[in-house]
Write a protein that holds these residues in place. Sequence first.
Motif, PDB file in Angstrom:
ATOM      1  N   GLY A   1       0.812  -1.209   0.000  1.00 51.50           N
ATOM      2  CA  GLY A   1       0.000   0.000   0.000  1.00 51.50           C
ATOM      3  C   GLY A   1       0.845   1.258   0.000  1.00 51.50           C
ATOM      4  N   LYS A   2       1.883   1.259   0.826  1.00 47.08           N
ATOM      5  CA  LYS A   2       2.776   2.428   0.873  1.00 47.08           C
ATOM      6  C   LYS A   2       3.497   2.603  -0.456  1.00 47.08           C
ATOM      7  CE  LYS A   2       3.541   1.983   5.859  1.00 47.08           C
ATOM      8  NZ  LYS A   2       4.508   1.582   6.916  1.00 47.08           N
ATOM      9  N   GLY A   3       3.869   1.469  -1.077  1.00 44.39           N
ATOM     10  CA  GLY A   3       4.560   1.529  -2.366  1.00 44.39           C
ATOM     11  C   GLY A   3       3.685   2.098  -3.468  1.00 44.39           C
ATOM     12  N   MET A   4       2.369   1.984  -3.301  1.00 43.58           N
ATOM     13  CA  MET A   4       1.431   2.541  -4.285  1.00 43.58           C
ATOM     14  C   MET A   4       1.183   4.021  -4.054  1.00 43.58           C
ATOM     15  SD  MET A   4      -1.284  -0.617  -4.303  1.00 43.58           S
ATOM     16  CE  MET A   4      -2.502   0.253  -5.285  1.00 43.58           C
ATOM     17  N   GLY A   5       1.847   4.582  -3.040  1.00 45.59           N
ATOM     18  CA  GLY A   5       1.718   6.009  -2.759  1.00 45.59           C
ATOM     19  C   GLY A   5       0.588   6.374  -1.826  1.00 45.59           C
ATOM     20  N   MET A   6       0.059   5.393  -1.113  1.00 47.12           N
ATOM     21  CA  MET A   6      -1.026   5.681  -0.173  1.00 47.12           C
ATOM     22  C   MET A   6      -0.514   6.465   1.022  1.00 47.12           C
ATOM     23  SD  MET A   6      -3.218   2.126   0.078  1.00 47.12           S
ATOM     24  CE  MET A   6      -3.982   1.372  -1.358  1.00 47.12           C
ATOM     25  N   THR A   7      -1.361   7.353   1.538  1.00 47.36           N
ATOM     26  CA  THR A   7      -1.057   8.038   2.790  1.00 47.36           C
ATOM     27  C   THR A   7      -1.309   7.082   3.950  1.00 47.36           C
ATOM     28  OG1 THR A   7      -3.307   8.873   3.068  1.00 47.36           O
ATOM     29  CG2 THR A   7      -1.773  10.233   1.781  1.00 47.36           C
ATOM     30  N   ARG A   8      -0.905   7.482   5.155  1.00 46.60           N
ATOM     31  CA  ARG A   8      -1.120   6.633   6.334  1.00 46.60           C
ATOM     32  C   ARG A   8      -2.607   6.363   6.554  1.00 46.60           C
ATOM     33  NH1 ARG A   8       1.822   8.180  11.895  1.00 46.60           N
ATOM     34  NH2 ARG A   8       3.593   7.786  10.510  1.00 46.60           N
ATOM     35  N   PHE A   9      -3.421   7.403   6.350  1.00 48.33           N
ATOM     36  CA  PHE A   9      -4.867   7.222   6.528  1.00 48.33           C
ATOM     37  C   PHE A   9      -5.434   6.289   5.473  1.00 48.33           C
ATOM     38  CE2 PHE A   9      -9.259   8.537   5.583  1.00 48.33           C
ATOM     39  CZ  PHE A   9      -9.835   8.269   6.823  1.00 48.33           C
ATOM     40  N   GLN A  10      -4.963   6.400   4.233  1.00 51.80           N
ATOM     41  CA  GLN A  10      -5.441   5.520   3.165  1.00 51.80           C
ATOM     42  C   GLN A  10      -5.045   4.070   3.422  1.00 51.80           C
ATOM     43  OE1 GLN A  10      -3.654   7.660  -0.127  1.00 51.80           O
ATOM     44  NE2 GLN A  10      -5.665   8.347  -0.852  1.00 51.80           N
ATOM     45  N   VAL A  11      -3.847   3.858   3.959  1.00 51.45           N
ATOM     46  CA  VAL A  11      -3.417   2.499   4.310  1.00 51.45           C
ATOM     47  C   VAL A  11      -4.341   1.927   5.387  1.00 51.45           C
ATOM     48  CG1 VAL A  11      -1.580   1.136   5.397  1.00 51.45           C
ATOM     49  CG2 VAL A  11      -1.002   2.816   3.645  1.00 51.45           C
ATOM     50  N   LEU A  12      -4.670   2.774   6.368  1.00 52.88           N
ATOM     51  CA  LEU A  12      -5.572   2.338   7.432  1.00 52.88           C
ATOM     52  C   LEU A  12      -6.949   1.996   6.866  1.00 52.88           C
ATOM     53  CD1 LEU A  12      -6.379   2.017  10.448  1.00 52.88           C
ATOM     54  CD2 LEU A  12      -6.898   4.476  10.444  1.00 52.88           C
ATOM     55  N   ARG A  13      -7.483   2.880   6.039  1.00 52.11           N
ATOM     56  CA  ARG A  13      -8.856   2.717   5.530  1.00 52.11           C
ATOM     57  C   ARG A  13      -8.967   1.613   4.491  1.00 52.11           C
ATOM     58  NH1 ARG A  13     -11.666   4.993   1.284  1.00 52.11           N
ATOM     59  NH2 ARG A  13      -9.878   6.290   0.735  1.00 52.11           N
ATOM     60  N   MET A  14      -7.958   1.464   3.643  1.00 47.77           N
ATOM     61  CA  MET A  14      -8.073   0.552   2.505  1.00 47.77           C
ATOM     62  C   MET A  14      -7.358  -0.781   2.707  1.00 47.77           C
ATOM     63  SD  MET A  14      -7.550   3.421  -0.495  1.00 47.77           S
ATOM     64  CE  MET A  14      -7.860   2.278  -1.839  1.00 47.77           C
ATOM     65  N   VAL A  15      -6.469  -0.851   3.697  1.00 45.97           N
ATOM     66  CA  VAL A  15      -5.706  -2.092   3.905  1.00 45.97           C
ATOM     67  C   VAL A  15      -5.939  -2.647   5.314  1.00 45.97           C
ATOM     68  CG1 VAL A  15      -3.426  -3.193   3.881  1.00 45.97           C
ATOM     69  CG2 VAL A  15      -3.938  -1.347   2.262  1.00 45.97           C
ATOM     70  N   GLU A  16      -5.569  -1.861   6.332  1.00 42.98           N
ATOM     71  CA  GLU A  16      -5.578  -2.385   7.702  1.00 42.98           C
ATOM     72  C   GLU A  16      -6.991  -2.728   8.193  1.00 42.98           C
ATOM     73  OE1 GLU A  16      -1.790  -0.613  10.036  1.00 42.98           O
ATOM     74  OE2 GLU A  16      -3.294   0.876   9.460  1.00 42.98           O
ATOM     75  N   LEU A  17      -7.910  -1.767   8.071  1.00 43.30           N
ATOM     76  CA  LEU A  17      -9.264  -2.023   8.583  1.00 43.30           C
ATOM     77  C   LEU A  17      -9.986  -3.148   7.832  1.00 43.30           C
ATOM     78  CD1 LEU A  17     -10.598   1.535   9.510  1.00 43.30           C
ATOM     79  CD2 LEU A  17      -9.980  -0.322  11.055  1.00 43.30           C
ATOM     80  N   PRO A  18      -9.964  -3.174   6.487  1.00 43.15           N
ATOM     81  CA  PRO A  18     -10.628  -4.292   5.802  1.00 43.15           C
ATOM     82  C   PRO A  18     -10.054  -5.658   6.180  1.00 43.15           C
ATOM     83  CG  PRO A  18     -10.206  -2.511   4.256  1.00 43.15           C
ATOM     84  CD  PRO A  18      -9.498  -2.147   5.523  1.00 43.15           C
ATOM     85  N   LEU A  19      -8.726  -5.746   6.332  1.00 42.07           N
ATOM     86  CA  LEU A  19      -8.114  -7.036   6.641  1.00 42.07           C
ATOM     87  C   LEU A  19      -8.316  -7.455   8.098  1.00 42.07           C
ATOM     88  CD1 LEU A  19      -4.754  -6.798   4.637  1.00 42.07           C
ATOM     89  CD2 LEU A  19      -6.794  -8.129   4.080  1.00 42.07           C
ATOM     90  N   SER A  20      -8.578  -6.499   8.959  1.00 39.98           N
ATOM     91  CA  SER A  20      -8.772  -6.826  10.374  1.00 39.98           C
ATOM     92  C   SER A  20     -10.247  -6.806  10.777  1.00 39.98           C
ATOM     93  CB  SER A  20      -7.991  -5.843  11.258  1.00 39.98           C
ATOM     94  OG  SER A  20      -8.425  -4.514  11.042  1.00 39.98           O
ATOM     95  N   LEU A  21     -11.136  -6.602   9.815  1.00 40.15           N
ATOM     96  CA  LEU A  21     -12.547  -6.402  10.125  1.00 40.15           C
ATOM     97  C   LEU A  21     -13.181  -7.629  10.778  1.00 40.15           C
ATOM     98  CD1 LEU A  21     -14.516  -4.110   9.981  1.00 40.15           C
ATOM     99  CD2 LEU A  21     -15.236  -4.886   7.719  1.00 40.15           C
ATOM    100  N   SER A  22     -12.798  -8.823  10.337  1.00 38.83           N
ATOM    101  CA  SER A  22     -13.400 -10.026  10.928  1.00 38.83           C
ATOM    102  C   SER A  22     -12.999 -10.174  12.393  1.00 38.83           C
ATOM    103  CB  SER A  22     -12.985 -11.273  10.143  1.00 38.83           C
ATOM    104  OG  SER A  22     -11.601 -11.513  10.237  1.00 38.83           O
ATOM    105  N   VAL A  23     -11.768  -9.780  12.726  1.00 41.40           N
ATOM    106  CA  VAL A  23     -11.311  -9.852  14.120  1.00 41.40           C
ATOM    107  C   VAL A  23     -12.041  -8.802  14.956  1.00 41.40           C
ATOM    108  CG1 VAL A  23      -9.299  -9.758  15.649  1.00 41.40           C
ATOM    109  CG2 VAL A  23      -9.052 -10.647  13.335  1.00 41.40           C
ATOM    110  N   ILE A  24     -12.239  -7.614  14.395  1.00 39.52           N
ATOM    111  CA  ILE A  24     -12.989  -6.566  15.093  1.00 39.52           C
ATOM    112  C   ILE A  24     -14.432  -7.022  15.327  1.00 39.52           C
ATOM    113  CG2 ILE A  24     -13.861  -4.197  14.930  1.00 39.52           C
ATOM    114  CD1 ILE A  24     -11.339  -3.530  13.277  1.00 39.52           C
ATOM    115  N   MET A  25     -15.016  -7.664  14.317  1.00 37.58           N
ATOM    116  CA  MET A  25     -16.385  -8.171  14.453  1.00 37.58           C
ATOM    117  C   MET A  25     -16.479  -9.216  15.559  1.00 37.58           C
ATOM    118  SD  MET A  25     -18.496  -6.593  12.537  1.00 37.58           S
ATOM    119  CE  MET A  25     -19.861  -7.710  12.814  1.00 37.58           C
ATOM    120  N   ALA A  26     -15.424 -10.012  15.711  1.00 38.64           N
ATOM    121  CA  ALA A  26     -15.409 -11.007  16.794  1.00 38.64           C
ATOM    122  C   ALA A  26     -15.440 -10.313  18.152  1.00 38.64           C
ATOM    123  CB  ALA A  26     -14.167 -11.890  16.681  1.00 38.64           C
ATOM    124  N   GLY A  27     -14.757  -9.176  18.262  1.00 38.42           N
ATOM    125  CA  GLY A  27     -14.797  -8.398  19.500  1.00 38.42           C
ATOM    126  C   GLY A  27     -16.173  -7.824  19.764  1.00 38.42           C
TER     127      GLY A  27
END
Length: 220
Positions: free
Chosen positions: A118-144
């Motif tokens: 994501g960083k290599g594609m030029g994403m900002t920190r917020f974009q990495v969070l919104r487009m990479v981190e949160l989608p990939l961790s969403l199932s774990v968050i849902m478990a919480g």
Amino acid sequence: MELIQDLFNYYAQNAWYVWEMFYKQFLMSAYGVLFGAIVGIPIGVVIAHHHKLSTWVISLANVIQTIPALAMLAVLMLVMGLGPNTVVFALFLYSLLPIIKNTYTGIRNVDQAMLESGKGMGMTRFQVLRMVELPLSLSVIMAGLRTALVITIGVATIGTFIGAGGLGDIILRGTNASDGTTIILAGAIPTALMAIIADYAMGWLEKKFRGKAGSSALAR
């Protein structure tokens, strides 16, 4: 058989009242978890990116979780008074630990290769969070969220002691009756069913999000 017959008779005679208390208890639990998510998910994200804070924040949430529910309500009642708002705030506090902990775990366990991509594609920190981190961790968050909702449904029952209503009202009436086993069961069974249905529904959503996260990761 007589107990079952008495139970059916109680529901037949008090169907609207039982439904009203069921709905009230579910609303209190849902609002508590909703507010917990609004506060807990951002906190989980922050401590995942600032690891040194995680020990302190999770420890504080653990301390809150260990406070007996009646003691929590008694303290909050002195500040907020009687009624459902006090119960919702208590449920909000109890929901924080699983939400914060799962958000933290989900974000920390995101594949570093995906972050670098994501960083290599030029994403900002917020974009990495919104487009990479949160989608990939969403199932774990849902478990919480799933764990938090089941916990709060059980805790919400004692809201009856401060005039908040809910299925605890029915259970309390049963404990005060000379032969109140039927009335106690009439309140306890819907409470258990609510927790089971909530657990199943949230588990279904969790699997859905896990599948979507896997698909999005493969797409990238």
